[in-house]
Design an enzyme around this catalytic site. Structure first.
Site, PDB file in Angstrom:
ATOM      1  N   HIS A 162       0.709  -1.424   0.086  1.00  0.00           N
ATOM      2  CA  HIS A 162      -0.125   0.060  -0.015  1.00  0.00           C
ATOM      3  C   HIS A 162       0.738   1.351  -0.171  1.00  0.00           C
ATOM      4  CE1 HIS A 162      -3.680   2.309  -0.272  1.00  0.00           C
ATOM      5  NE2 HIS A 162      -2.786   3.333   0.331  1.00  0.00           N
ATOM      6  N   TYR A 216       1.803   5.632  -2.226  1.00  0.00           N
ATOM      7  CA  TYR A 216       1.889   6.956  -1.838  1.00  0.00           C
ATOM      8  C   TYR A 216       3.314   7.220  -2.167  1.00  0.00           C
ATOM      9  CZ  TYR A 216      -2.699   6.612  -0.100  1.00  0.00           C
ATOM     10  OH  TYR A 216      -4.233   6.580  -0.117  1.00  0.00           O
ATOM     11  N   HIS A 257      -8.960   0.049 -11.977  1.00  0.00           N
ATOM     12  CA  HIS A 257      -8.657   1.228 -11.045  1.00  0.00           C
ATOM     13  C   HIS A 257      -7.362   1.568 -10.896  1.00  0.00           C
ATOM     14  CE1 HIS A 257      -8.610   2.872  -6.889  1.00  0.00           C
ATOM     15  NE2 HIS A 257      -7.739   2.147  -6.541  1.00  0.00           N
ATOM     16  N   PHE A 258      -6.249   0.747 -10.775  1.00  0.00           N
ATOM     17  CA  PHE A 258      -5.054   1.506 -10.562  1.00  0.00           C
ATOM     18  C   PHE A 258      -4.355   2.098 -11.804  1.00  0.00           C
ATOM     19  CE2 PHE A 258      -3.533  -3.404 -10.955  1.00  0.00           C
ATOM     20  CZ  PHE A 258      -2.545  -3.189 -12.169  1.00  0.00           C
ATOM     21  N   HIS A 259      -4.977   1.579 -12.902  1.00  0.00           N
ATOM     22  CA  HIS A 259      -4.498   2.441 -14.253  1.00  0.00           C
ATOM     23  C   HIS A 259      -4.875   3.803 -14.150  1.00  0.00           C
ATOM     24  CE1 HIS A 259      -2.868  -1.306 -15.810  1.00  0.00           C
ATOM     25  NE2 HIS A 259      -2.117  -0.956 -16.525  1.00  0.00           N
ATOM     26  N   ARG A 281      -8.593 -10.858 -13.562  1.00  0.00           N
ATOM     27  CA  ARG A 281      -7.296 -10.068 -13.771  1.00  0.00           C
ATOM     28  C   ARG A 281      -6.417 -11.120 -13.992  1.00  0.00           C
ATOM     29  NH1 ARG A 281      -4.057  -7.367  -8.915  1.00  0.00           N
ATOM     30  NH2 ARG A 281      -2.707  -6.770 -10.707  1.00  0.00           N
ATOM     31  N   ARG A 282      -5.336 -10.729 -14.762  1.00  0.00           N
ATOM     32  CA  ARG A 282      -4.137 -11.559 -14.714  1.00  0.00           C
ATOM     33  C   ARG A 282      -4.151 -12.785 -15.836  1.00  0.00           C
ATOM     34  NH1 ARG A 282      -0.444 -11.105  -9.329  1.00  0.00           N
ATOM     35  NH2 ARG A 282       0.472  -9.036 -10.083  1.00  0.00           N
TER      36      ARG A 282
HETATM   37  C1  HEM Z   1      -0.714   2.116 -23.051  1.00  0.00           C
HETATM   38  C2  HEM Z   1      -0.927   2.054 -21.719  1.00  0.00           C
HETATM   39  C3  HEM Z   1      -1.225   0.721 -20.956  1.00  0.00           C
HETATM   40  C4  HEM Z   1      -1.729  -0.043 -21.260  1.00  0.00           C
HETATM   41  C5  HEM Z   1      -2.472  -0.614 -22.409  1.00  0.00           C
HETATM   42  C6  HEM Z   1      -1.505  -1.033 -20.332  1.00  0.00           C
HETATM   43  C7  HEM Z   1      -2.105  -2.461 -20.178  1.00  0.00           C
HETATM   44  C8  HEM Z   1      -1.962  -3.593 -18.996  1.00  0.00           C
HETATM   45  C9  HEM Z   1      -2.409  -4.796 -19.013  1.00  0.00           C
HETATM   46  C10 HEM Z   1      -3.157  -5.282 -20.143  1.00  0.00           C
HETATM   47  C11 HEM Z   1      -2.156  -5.380 -17.827  1.00  0.00           C
HETATM   48  C12 HEM Z   1      -2.421  -6.772 -17.507  1.00  0.00           C
HETATM   49  C13 HEM Z   1      -3.785  -6.734 -16.571  1.00  0.00           C
HETATM   50  C14 HEM Z   1      -4.040  -8.271 -16.337  1.00  0.00           C
HETATM   51  O1  HEM Z   1      -3.155  -9.077 -16.942  1.00  0.00           O
HETATM   52  O2  HEM Z   1      -5.019  -8.751 -15.870  1.00  0.00           O
HETATM   53  C15 HEM Z   1      -1.260  -4.211 -17.178  1.00  0.00           C
HETATM   54  C16 HEM Z   1      -0.763  -4.374 -15.793  1.00  0.00           C
HETATM   55  C17 HEM Z   1       0.029  -3.495 -15.146  1.00  0.00           C
HETATM   56  N1  HEM Z   1       0.075  -2.303 -15.581  1.00  0.00           N
HETATM   57 FE1  HEM Z   1      -0.509  -1.208 -17.535  1.00  0.00          FE
HETATM   58  N2  HEM Z   1      -0.999  -0.533 -19.252  1.00  0.00           N
HETATM   59  C18 HEM Z   1      -0.699   0.583 -19.489  1.00  0.00           C
HETATM   60  C19 HEM Z   1       0.308   1.585 -18.850  1.00  0.00           C
HETATM   61  C20 HEM Z   1       0.576   1.470 -17.612  1.00  0.00           C
HETATM   62  C21 HEM Z   1       1.065   2.451 -16.975  1.00  0.00           C
HETATM   63  C22 HEM Z   1       1.096   3.911 -17.185  1.00  0.00           C
HETATM   64  C23 HEM Z   1       1.330   2.233 -15.411  1.00  0.00           C
HETATM   65  C24 HEM Z   1       1.821   2.623 -14.324  1.00  0.00           C
HETATM   66  C25 HEM Z   1       2.809   3.550 -14.423  1.00  0.00           C
HETATM   67  C26 HEM Z   1       0.920   0.578 -15.585  1.00  0.00           C
HETATM   68  C27 HEM Z   1       1.175  -0.248 -14.661  1.00  0.00           C
HETATM   69  C28 HEM Z   1       0.820  -1.352 -14.438  1.00  0.00           C
HETATM   70  C29 HEM Z   1       0.895  -2.334 -13.299  1.00  0.00           C
HETATM   71  C30 HEM Z   1       1.550  -2.128 -12.183  1.00  0.00           C
HETATM   72  C31 HEM Z   1       0.306  -3.639 -13.714  1.00  0.00           C
HETATM   73  C32 HEM Z   1       0.447  -5.054 -12.910  1.00  0.00           C
HETATM   74  C33 HEM Z   1       0.911  -6.114 -13.130  1.00  0.00           C
HETATM   75  C34 HEM Z   1       0.466  -7.155 -12.875  1.00  0.00           C
HETATM   76  O3  HEM Z   1      -0.830  -7.345 -12.638  1.00  0.00           O
HETATM   77  O4  HEM Z   1       1.305  -8.180 -12.439  1.00  0.00           O
HETATM   78  N3  HEM Z   1       0.505   0.256 -16.974  1.00  0.00           N
HETATM   79  N4  HEM Z   1      -1.427  -3.074 -17.720  1.00  0.00           N
HETATM   80 CU   LIG Z   2      -3.610  -0.775  -0.870  1.00  0.00          CU
END
Ligand code: HEM
Ligand SMILES: [Cu+2]
Lengths: 271, 540
Positions: free
Chosen positions: B215, B219, B366-368, B429-430
């Protein structure tokens, strides 16, 4: 003023900061450990201490609830990726001698002509676990159980090492290679089924999961059905039962037919 | 006074370079598993990409931005050359080394464990060692921020610490302490197993350690954004900070209540007692406080700017704001995304409501929205604002900058709103693959397709962002003058010691961590039979 004057009760920020934090902590603790446990009418606590221990997550021998009677043995085998890694030549030799009595069903080269599983080149950890489970009764089979009952730990390890050492040969069920069905490579996410290939090879392999290429179609189908009905239950944490239960009859057919049609040389070599 | 421009530029450039790569991977991910992509029949490739995307976006990118910005703040707010420049470079190179060390096993498919590590899944040991190096590099930054502040205090006894530096150091302390959770998980549990010294792992305990980090790291990501709200935006739009004390109190509150709430990530975990889940949930409610304070103070500060520009009326002043100023635009977009994301966060933090969206695409939506949207758009704004001071050249194409911000905002809304929606419908997710031919989820194909379109808008915006910065390196030279932070309506002359130092709040932060985490950790660590065999990625 320096920080030394900060950590005294004369400082109002100190009083308020620490006081408020402590007050919130105490109120939430009372809520979480006393009020809420008793607010659940379906749980009974002997006294306040009992409630606190439960809310703290202390593992308890819950007095009021008796554990469900375990009618059948479950698997107690612990496998790691290093189980039986790097066997000695002697172990393999001893295994070869012992394996003569298995040859009637599993074939002299470890490839079965009947619908028994092929063992040649199977992962040692897999054979090891199944033999231990047959011996303990976690898995039972009219033919196999008597063979396994009298084996020692050493003999089981030797047999596993021997079969793992044998070369992977083509099976006796020559069918044209089928394309990968959905269930094998995608699973069924909406029903919580991971792809078969994520544990059994094709995509990845997890410790304790056999490779399946070239196994008898009838055997694999029967095992999936046994997992689904709960007749077979030596899979740790119900890994296979959960999957087999959620599979459709058609998916079971497809998975069994697909793996049976694959030549074993597509299996990645053991590290 | 920005003396070590190269150092700061190196941090920003590395941050934005890895960001560009990870952004491309993100766009690929959302496309390849959508109804319009052709599935490649290999989920392993998806998880490889996801591990790289999450690790870069969660650890490497925001850490580098916070570090670069922190060095810039230290030099310009304190008007003092950075002490320990060599150490700063050492920290930078540790992060470079760590990132390379981590990315190789990920690229080879030997560490597709996702950025949350997912024990008992165990990948190649170099992945984890790489992450450790990144964290160690950032700890050097933490130490330097503290040392620089101390040096300044010696020279300026009793003077109020400039707000930007006060907040920056608060953020660095928060990071130092919150990273300890993941560090303990890596060093005590995962790395011994990955290195082959042990074969079993206490997955439940590992998850509790990770929640310690998970968490407050949010921040830490947020700190540069909040610092920009308070100390850059009012100056850039010609206003003043409504209240310096309110700002300090917000940052202090983050320090105290961001830590003892991480178990809201383990609501569904059986190994944590319900009483502790409740305490963490209640403290989570408190963390809305500093954000509400901030929204209030910043709105008031913006109103000051509008009225100084001749704005009138109850709401009429909004029209008087400098809407063609990129900083104004970024702030407005950031607040809108923060508003929607915050509303979603209320659902996540409620024990009962959480069960309906736990581990669904709602979470990624949410986190995006909050992180990728509200936070990252201010990273862009920070870069635009600092760039002329770092390069000695002007960023002239304001129209392109505005387009970039608009695209990021639109792209993020188009991506994340449908993402939330399919999450409510239960899409997990994932997941590497969805069979949209299945009647059960066929109707969701449309929403997912919108998300893909949004993803490509985001990618376009990201590319424009990097192009703007790259062009800015070659623009005609122009002296930008000293880098300044916003002034408050009442600039503080003296500040009570509690609001000028961090000690009391750091002590409360550590104290609350002990009360809220001590027992659950000890209980799991000392109980027998809580470990399970590790599952090695690509083991056989
Ligand atoms: C073009 C823009 C973006 C797209 C299309 C995108 C897409 C995705 C997708 C498809 C996932 C996987 C979700 C899943 O498997 O359920 C993901 C996970 C994630 N994204 Fe992005 N993302 C983008 C930008 C960003 C940005 C700007 C950040 C943060 C600075 C970010 C941080 C993360 C994080 C921390 C995860 C988690 C990975 C996990 O679940 O292990 N993403 N994103
Ligand atoms: Cu949290």
């Amino acid at each position: 003023m320096s920080t030394r004057d900060l950590f005294t009760l004369h400082n109002s920020h100190f009083r308020i900061g620490v006081g408020l934090t402590a007050a919130i902590l105490i109120v939430t603790a009372i809520g979480g450990f006393i009020v809420l446990p008793f607010a659940q009418p379906w749980v009974q606590f002997a006294n306040v201490w009992d409630a606190i221990c439960s809310a703290a997550g202390l593992p308890q021998r819950a007095a009021s609830v008796t554990a469900p009677e375990q009618t059948r043995r479950l698997s107690e085998v612990v496998l790691t990726s290093n189980t039986l890694a790097r066997p000695s030549q002697e172990a393999i030799g001893r295994g070869a001698t012992l394996a003569q009595r298995c040859a009637i069903c599993h074939g002299p080269t470890g490839v079965s002509r009947a619908d028994s599983p092929n063992l040649a080149g199977q992962y040692a950890a897999v054979i090891y676990k199944e033999l231990l489970d047959f011996r303990s009764g976690a898995r039972s089979n009219a033919v196999m159980t008597p063979f396994a009952t009298n084996l020692t730990d050493q003999e089981i390890a030797d047999l596993s090492n021997y079969y793992a050492y044998l070369p992977r040969l083509p099976a006796y069920h020559p069918t044209p290679q089928l394309p990968k069905p959905n269930i094998v490579i995608y699973g069924a996410p909406m029903r919580g089924i991971a792809p078969c290939g994520s544990c059994h090879g094709s995509l990845d392999n997890k410790a304790g999961s056999p490779w399946l290429e070239g196994q008898s179609e009838a055997y694999m189908k029967a095992q999936l059905q046994a997992f689904a009905s709960g007749e077979r239950r030596n899979d740790i944490s119900q890994q296979m039962r959960n999957i087999a239960r959620a599979m459709t009859a058609q998916e079971i057919e497809q998975a069994a037919a697909y793996y049976a049609s694959q030549p074993p040389d597509v299996v990645k070599a053991v590290d | 006074m920005l003396a070590n421009r190269k150092l700061i530029l190196a941090h920003f450039w590395l941050a934005f370079a890895v960001f560009g790569i990870a952004l491309t991977l993100g766009a690929w991910q959302i496309f390849i598993r959508s109804p319009i992509g052709t599935w490649l029949s290999n989920p392993e490739l998806y998880y490889r990409s996801l591990t790289a995307h999450g690790t870069v976006m969660g650890y490497v990118f925001p850490t580098l931005v916070a570090m670069g910005f922190g060095y810039a703040i230290s030099e310009s707010a304190l008007e003092q050359r950075l002490v320990g420049v060599r150490w700063a470079w050492a920290g930078f190179w540790l992060i470079v080394t760590g990132s390379i060390m981590a990315v190789i096993p990920v690229a080879l498919g030997r560490a597709s464990v996702l950025y949350t590590f997912y024990p008992p899944l165990i990948g190649n040991v170099f992945y984890y060692l790489g992450v450790v190096l990144v964290v160690v590099g950032s700890w050097i930054w933490v130490a330097l921020m503290s040392i620089n502040l101390r040096v300044w205090r010696k020279a300026h006894p009793g003077e109020p610490v400039p707000l930007a530096m006060f907040a920056n150091v608060a953020g660095s302390y928060l990071w130092a302490w919150t990273a300890v959770g993941a560090a303990l998980e890596l060093l005590l549990q995962i790395i011994p197993v990955a290195a082959g010294l042990k074969a079993t792992i206490d997955a439940g305990l590992a998850r509790v350690f990770f929640s310690w980090t998970l968490h407050a790291i949010v921040y830490f990501w947020l700190m540069p954004t909040y610092i920009a709200y308070y100390t850059i935006v009012p100056r850039a739009i010609g206003g003043r900070v409504y209240s310096d004390s309110m700002a300090r109190i917000s940052f202090i509150l983050f320090l105290v209540v961001a830590m003892p709430i991480g178990m809201h990530h383990t609501f569904a975990d059986p190994q944590v007692g319900a009483g502790f889940k409740f305490i963490h949930s209640a403290f989570t409610a408190l963390v809305a406080l500093p954000t509400l304070l901030t929204v209030f103070t910043i709105c008031a500060s913006v109103e000051i700017a509008a009225r100084l520009r001749g704005g009138r009326g109850l709401f009429g002043w909004i029209r008087a704001l400098p809407w063609d100023n990129p900083m104004m635009l970024a702030l407005a977009f950031s607040f809108v995304m923060l508003g929607f994301g915050g509303a979603g966060g209320l659902i996540n933090m409620s024990y009962q409501l959480d069960t309906s969206i736990h581990n669904t695409q709602w979470i990624t939506g949410h986190f995006h929205l909050i992180f990728g949207g509200a936070i990252v758009i201010m990273y862009f704004a920070i870069a635009y604002d600092l760039w002329p001071h770092l390069t000695g050249r002007e960023l002239t194409n304001l129209r392109l900058i505005r387009t970039q911000l608009w695209l990021w905002f639109i792209g993020m809304i188009v991506t994340t709103f449908p993402w939330h929606w399919v999450g409510i419908l239960g899409m997990p997710r994932r997941m590497a693959y969805f069979d949209f031919g299945d009647p059960a989820i066929a109707p969701q194909a449309l929403s997912v397709t919108f998300s893909v379109i949004g993803g490509f808008i985001l990618l376009a915006s990201g590319i424009i962002f990097i192009v703007i910065l790259a062009r800015g390196m070659r623009a005609p030279q122009a002296e930008a003058g000293p880098y300044r932070f916003a002034m408050a309506v009442h600039q503080p002359i003296t500040v009570p010691v509690a609001l000028n130092t961090h000690a009391l709040w750091v002590a409360l932060m550590i104290g609350l961590t002990l009360t809220n985490y001590g027992y659950p950790i000890l209980n799991l660590a000392l109980s027998e039979g809580t470990s399970v065999p590790a599952v090695y990625v690509g083991a056989q």
